[in-house]
Design a protein around this motif. Structure first.
Motif, PDB file in Angstrom:
ATOM      1  N   LYS A  22     -29.070 -11.900  28.746  1.00  0.00           N
ATOM      2  CA  LYS A  22     -27.925 -12.509  28.056  1.00  0.00           C
ATOM      3  C   LYS A  22     -27.405 -11.576  26.964  1.00  0.00           C
ATOM      4  N   ALA A  23     -28.319 -11.010  26.194  1.00  0.00           N
ATOM      5  CA  ALA A  23     -27.920 -10.126  25.105  1.00  0.00           C
ATOM      6  C   ALA A  23     -27.319  -8.832  25.631  1.00  0.00           C
ATOM      7  N   GLU A  24     -27.803  -8.326  26.748  1.00  0.00           N
ATOM      8  CA  GLU A  24     -27.291  -7.072  27.313  1.00  0.00           C
ATOM      9  C   GLU A  24     -25.893  -7.241  27.910  1.00  0.00           C
ATOM     10  N   LEU A  25     -25.598  -8.425  28.414  1.00  0.00           N
ATOM     11  CA  LEU A  25     -24.321  -8.651  29.084  1.00  0.00           C
ATOM     12  C   LEU A  25     -23.146  -8.556  28.110  1.00  0.00           C
ATOM     13  N   ILE A  26     -23.328  -9.040  26.901  1.00  0.00           N
ATOM     14  CA  ILE A  26     -22.210  -9.119  25.953  1.00  0.00           C
ATOM     15  C   ILE A  26     -21.646  -7.743  25.601  1.00  0.00           C
ATOM     16  N   PRO A  27     -22.449  -6.773  25.160  1.00  0.00           N
ATOM     17  CA  PRO A  27     -21.856  -5.466  24.840  1.00  0.00           C
ATOM     18  C   PRO A  27     -21.326  -4.734  26.072  1.00  0.00           C
ATOM     19  N   ALA A  28     -21.911  -4.970  27.242  1.00  0.00           N
ATOM     20  CA  ALA A  28     -21.399  -4.335  28.455  1.00  0.00           C
ATOM     21  C   ALA A  28     -19.982  -4.808  28.755  1.00  0.00           C
ATOM     22  N   VAL A  29     -19.747  -6.092  28.582  1.00  0.00           N
ATOM     23  CA  VAL A  29     -18.404  -6.623  28.801  1.00  0.00           C
ATOM     24  C   VAL A  29     -17.469  -6.192  27.676  1.00  0.00           C
ATOM     25  N   ARG A  30     -17.961  -6.154  26.458  1.00  0.00           N
ATOM     26  CA  ARG A  30     -17.133  -5.702  25.340  1.00  0.00           C
ATOM     27  C   ARG A  30     -16.656  -4.273  25.561  1.00  0.00           C
ATOM     28  N   ASP A  31     -17.546  -3.417  26.056  1.00  0.00           N
ATOM     29  CA  ASP A  31     -17.151  -2.039  26.329  1.00  0.00           C
ATOM     30  C   ASP A  31     -16.020  -1.978  27.355  1.00  0.00           C
ATOM     31  N   ALA A  32     -16.021  -2.932  28.292  1.00  0.00           N
ATOM     32  CA  ALA A  32     -15.025  -2.927  29.362  1.00  0.00           C
ATOM     33  C   ALA A  32     -13.680  -3.485  28.926  1.00  0.00           C
ATOM     34  N   VAL A  33     -13.679  -4.469  28.031  1.00  0.00           N
ATOM     35  CA  VAL A  33     -12.419  -5.139  27.682  1.00  0.00           C
ATOM     36  C   VAL A  33     -11.948  -4.849  26.266  1.00  0.00           C
ATOM     37  N   GLY A  34     -12.800  -4.266  25.444  1.00  0.00           N
ATOM     38  CA  GLY A  34     -12.417  -3.972  24.071  1.00  0.00           C
ATOM     39  C   GLY A  34     -11.995  -5.220  23.325  1.00  0.00           C
ATOM     40  N   HIS A  65     -34.442 -22.822  20.067  1.00  0.00           N
ATOM     41  CA  HIS A  65     -34.092 -21.715  20.958  1.00  0.00           C
ATOM     42  C   HIS A  65     -32.582 -21.490  20.978  1.00  0.00           C
ATOM     43  N   THR A  66     -31.813 -22.566  20.967  1.00  0.00           N
ATOM     44  CA  THR A  66     -30.365 -22.442  20.961  1.00  0.00           C
ATOM     45  C   THR A  66     -29.885 -21.717  19.710  1.00  0.00           C
ATOM     46  N   ALA A  67     -30.445 -22.047  18.567  1.00  0.00           N
ATOM     47  CA  ALA A  67     -30.076 -21.372  17.318  1.00  0.00           C
ATOM     48  C   ALA A  67     -30.428 -19.887  17.382  1.00  0.00           C
ATOM     49  N   GLU A  68     -31.566 -19.570  17.965  1.00  0.00           N
ATOM     50  CA  GLU A  68     -31.966 -18.164  18.113  1.00  0.00           C
ATOM     51  C   GLU A  68     -30.991 -17.411  19.017  1.00  0.00           C
ATOM     52  N   LEU A  69     -30.560 -18.053  20.089  1.00  0.00           N
ATOM     53  CA  LEU A  69     -29.607 -17.410  20.991  1.00  0.00           C
ATOM     54  C   LEU A  69     -28.245 -17.218  20.319  1.00  0.00           C
ATOM     55  N   LEU A 123     -27.786 -16.583  17.132  1.00  0.00           N
ATOM     56  CA  LEU A 123     -27.948 -15.404  16.285  1.00  0.00           C
ATOM     57  C   LEU A 123     -27.913 -14.128  17.118  1.00  0.00           C
ATOM     58  N   ALA A 124     -28.579 -14.154  18.272  1.00  0.00           N
ATOM     59  CA  ALA A 124     -28.597 -12.983  19.145  1.00  0.00           C
ATOM     60  C   ALA A 124     -27.205 -12.674  19.676  1.00  0.00           C
ATOM     61  N   ALA A 125     -26.420 -13.709  19.969  1.00  0.00           N
ATOM     62  CA  ALA A 125     -25.053 -13.501  20.462  1.00  0.00           C
ATOM     63  C   ALA A 125     -24.194 -12.839  19.394  1.00  0.00           C
ATOM     64  N   ARG A 126     -24.342 -13.257  18.157  1.00  0.00           N
ATOM     65  CA  ARG A 126     -23.588 -12.624  17.071  1.00  0.00           C
ATOM     66  C   ARG A 126     -23.970 -11.154  16.942  1.00  0.00           C
ATOM     67  N   GLN A 127     -25.263 -10.878  16.998  1.00  0.00           N
ATOM     68  CA  GLN A 127     -25.724  -9.498  16.882  1.00  0.00           C
ATOM     69  C   GLN A 127     -25.250  -8.630  18.045  1.00  0.00           C
ATOM     70  N   ALA A 128     -25.064  -9.254  19.221  1.00  0.00           N
ATOM     71  CA  ALA A 128     -24.622  -8.515  20.397  1.00  0.00           C
ATOM     72  C   ALA A 128     -23.116  -8.295  20.427  1.00  0.00           C
ATOM     73  N   GLY A 129     -22.370  -8.962  19.538  1.00  0.00           N
ATOM     74  CA  GLY A 129     -20.942  -8.725  19.451  1.00  0.00           C
ATOM     75  C   GLY A 129     -20.054  -9.826  19.979  1.00  0.00           C
ATOM     76  N   ALA A 130     -20.573 -11.017  20.209  1.00  0.00           N
ATOM     77  CA  ALA A 130     -19.747 -12.133  20.669  1.00  0.00           C
ATOM     78  C   ALA A 130     -18.812 -12.594  19.554  1.00  0.00           C
ATOM     79  N   ASP A 131     -17.693 -13.203  19.963  1.00  0.00           N
ATOM     80  CA  ASP A 131     -16.729 -13.744  19.011  1.00  0.00           C
ATOM     81  C   ASP A 131     -16.970 -15.214  18.706  1.00  0.00           C
TER      82      ASP A 131
END
Length: 305
Positions: free
Chosen positions: A65-77, A93-97, A99-107
């Motif tokens: 899940k964490a790896e997918l976010i920056p890979a897509v960000r690189d593709a769409v900017g 677990h949801t709260a941890e995810l 936090l991880a999504a924010r760190q990975a670059g999600a909006d």
């Protein structure tokens, strides 16, 4: 004719509930995800929901899940917002995810009602509030009682709207009256999570959609909303009805939308790959039918005045 254009919604207007491509061996296909995401944005999506149920979140790891976010960000900017699904049946677990999504670059994050345990409404509210407090990202609530077993009741939704980071809802409640009640009393941005409700919800003040159909017909989904925004409600209605057979085949049949969508994407030569167990791939007859409906929609959309 007077335009009905609305203020910009928090996550964009035409969001796709993107599938997660896998390699033929079942591994995460980050290159394929980037190529698919770029196509979706190029053809009309201004937002992507990653790691949702359509993205097979129950069978992808936290690392994937964490790896997918920056890979897509690189593709769409910055051409599209990225909303990360982080919902589980475990609040911690949801709260941890989140936090991880924010760190990975999600909006933003998409948070589904805790499933199977059937919490009371007070517990549902406490779950969402804790997750909203855990991350600096804006939150889209996901109301889909047919899958989770628990509704986010309208009164609970109205209460949750007071939190500054709870800004939107992906609606699969099939309670149009309840939705209108919340729309009338809050500033929450409502996104149609069921493609058959795309135009109806938009017409009463919805923000847009989180579309499964968008994986295979992003330009058509965007065209429905474009027509309505331009004041051409007749064209918007025709486009919505033209999409109905494919919507039904993708999401209204016995097979999960992930299965049908991946089957059609594969037949179109686009990144998809297999589904993960316990899901099983669609058979050839099903994928043939989906391909025919897609071709019909493409042809009819081109002819719609």
């Amino acid at each position: 004719m007077t335009s009905t254009r609305k203020p910009a919604p928090p996550f964009g207007r035409t969001l796709c509930a993107m599938i997660t491509p896998f390699t033929e061996g079942g591994a995460l296909d980050l290159d394929g995800a980037g190529r698919l995401a770029a196509r979706l944005v190029r053809e009309g999506c201004d937002g992507l929901v990653l790691n949702g149920t359509t993205g097979e979140s129950p069978t992808t790891t936290d690392t994937e899940k964490a790896e997918l976010i920056p890979a897509v960000r690189d593709a769409v900017g910055d051409r599209a917002t990225l909303v990360a699904g982080v919902g589980t049946s475990d609040t911690r677990h949801t709260a941890e995810l989140a936090l991880a999504a924010r760190q990975a670059g999600a909006d933003g994050v998409l948070v589904v009602t805790p499933y199977y345990s059937r919490p009371q409404q007070e517990a549902v509210a406490a779950h969402f509030l804790r997750v909203a407090d855990a991350s600096e990202l804006p939150v889209m609530l996901y109301d889909i009682p047919g899958r989770t077993g628990t509704r986010i009741e309208p009164d609970t939704m109205i209460r949750l709207a007071d939190h500054p980071r709870i800004v939107a809802v992906k609606d699969c409640s099939y309670d149009f009256l309840g939705v209108q009640k919340v729309l009338a009393q809050t500033e929450l941005a409502y996104y149609a999570g069921c493609d058959e409700h795309l135009l109806a919800l938009y017409a009463v003040g919805g923000a847009g959609c989180v579309s499964t159909l968008g994986n295979v017909a992003p330009a058509h989904v965007a065209a429905v909303l474009d027509a309505f925004d331009a004041g051409d409600t007749g064209r918007a209605g025709r486009l919505q009805l033209e999409a109905t057979p494919l919507i039904e085949a993708l999401t209204g049949a016995d097979l999960p939308g992930t299965v049908t969508t991946k089957a059609l994407l594969s037949r179109l030569g686009l990144p998809a790959g297999p589904v993960r167990a316990p899901l099983l791939a669609a058979d050839r007859e099903t994928s043939d039918a989906l391909l025919a409906l897609h071709a019909r929609l493409s042809t009819r959309a081109a002819l719609t005045p």
